[in-house]
Design a protein around this motif. Structure first.
Motif, PDB file in Angstrom:
ATOM      1  N   GLU A 197     -16.543  28.977  14.051  1.00  0.00           N
ATOM      2  CA  GLU A 197     -16.877  29.828  12.907  1.00  0.00           C
ATOM      3  C   GLU A 197     -15.786  29.753  11.842  1.00  0.00           C
TER       4      GLU A 197
ATOM      5  N   TRP B 159     -15.244  26.665   2.055  1.00  0.00           N
ATOM      6  CA  TRP B 159     -14.225  26.700   1.008  1.00  0.00           C
ATOM      7  C   TRP B 159     -14.052  25.313   0.379  1.00  0.00           C
TER       8      TRP B 159
ATOM      9  N   GLN C  47     -16.160  26.475  10.055  1.00  0.00           N
ATOM     10  CA  GLN C  47     -17.297  26.491   9.130  1.00  0.00           C
ATOM     11  C   GLN C  47     -16.939  27.217   7.829  1.00  0.00           C
ATOM     12  N   LYS C  48     -16.113  28.255   7.922  1.00  0.00           N
ATOM     13  CA  LYS C  48     -15.652  28.930   6.707  1.00  0.00           C
ATOM     14  C   LYS C  48     -14.742  28.017   5.892  1.00  0.00           C
TER      15      LYS C  48
ATOM     16  N   LEU D  48     -11.397  34.090   2.038  1.00  0.00           N
ATOM     17  CA  LEU D  48     -12.582  33.264   2.268  1.00  0.00           C
ATOM     18  C   LEU D  48     -13.838  34.112   2.415  1.00  0.00           C
TER      19      LEU D  48
ATOM     20  N   LYS E 168      -7.467  34.233   5.728  1.00  0.00           N
ATOM     21  CA  LYS E 168      -8.865  34.594   5.979  1.00  0.00           C
ATOM     22  C   LYS E 168      -9.427  35.620   4.996  1.00  0.00           C
TER      23      LYS E 168
END
Length: 211
Positions: A45, A53, A48-49, A211, A208
């Motif tokens: 996960e 970006w 994937q973020k 994002l 984090k």
């Protein structure tokens, strides 16, 4: 047309190419150092973020853009939403895979600047990528150093496989060894500002929220 918009050759095609190295989205095969702390599914996960970006920072760049996958060319993924060509990496280690990508790119003589980035850096912006292409107006190489001793970006104006040879990848000496290789072949380079790749939970916690 200015460099930010992408320079063109006499046929009206961009002279600039951006290569984006990505890993296929598979739990247990991405962000393994991070997964040791938060588990395979959560690490996927996170990755994937990071892909999201990278996509947002590159989708509007007016250069030729290629996504190079680690294991197989995926279909119906995020990269379908932009003007990206899809390719498959080949080679026994990261250096050889990057070298092969640059070699293939420069076989097309219309490209005079080629830049490669990964998909792990949440501090890498479109402005920094554009700066890299601009720096290649005056320098043979441009390198973006990462805090862990590697690099998040490498650009060149012609193919030089020497900069990928005899380097111990995934170590803290990659950036320095690469710069030494460039000097050894008698070419000039410039560096971008140092950024942080996401490899550990500490790295992730730093970025984090953005994002």
């Amino acid at each position: 047309m200015n460099t930010q918009q992408g320079t063109l050759n006499k046929e009206g095609r961009t002279r600039e190419k951006l290569i984006i190295f990505v890993k296929n989205e598979e739990a247990g095969k991405t962000k393994t150092r991070l997964a040791a702390t938060i588990g395979d599914e959560q690490a996927l996960e996170v990755y994937q973020k990071l892909l999201g970006w990278t996509f947002e920072q590159t989708r509007n760049l007016e250069v030729a853009k290629e996504v190079w996958y680690s294991r197989f060319i995926a279909e119906k993924d995020i990269w379908e939403g932009g003007d990206f060509t899809k390719q498959l990496q080949s080679g026994e280690n990261l250096g050889k895979r990057m070298s092969n990508a640059f070699q293939q790119s420069f076989l097309d003589e219309s490209f005079q600047k080629v830049v490669i980035i990964g998909s792990d850096c949440a501090e890498l912006t479109s402005d920094i990528i554009q700066q890299a292409f601009q720096e290649l107006e005056e320098h043979e190489f441009v390198v973006g150093p990462a805090e862990d001793g590697g690099y998040y970006l490498l650009g060149m104006r012609s193919y030089h496989p020497e900069v990928f040879e005899e380097i111990e990848w995934s170590t803290g000496s990659v950036f320095q060894k690469t710069v030494e290789k460039i000097r050894d072949i008698g070419l000039n380079h410039t560096t971008l500002k140092e950024l942080n790749d996401v490899d550990t939970i500490e790295d992730w916690n730093r970025v984090k929220s953005g994002l």
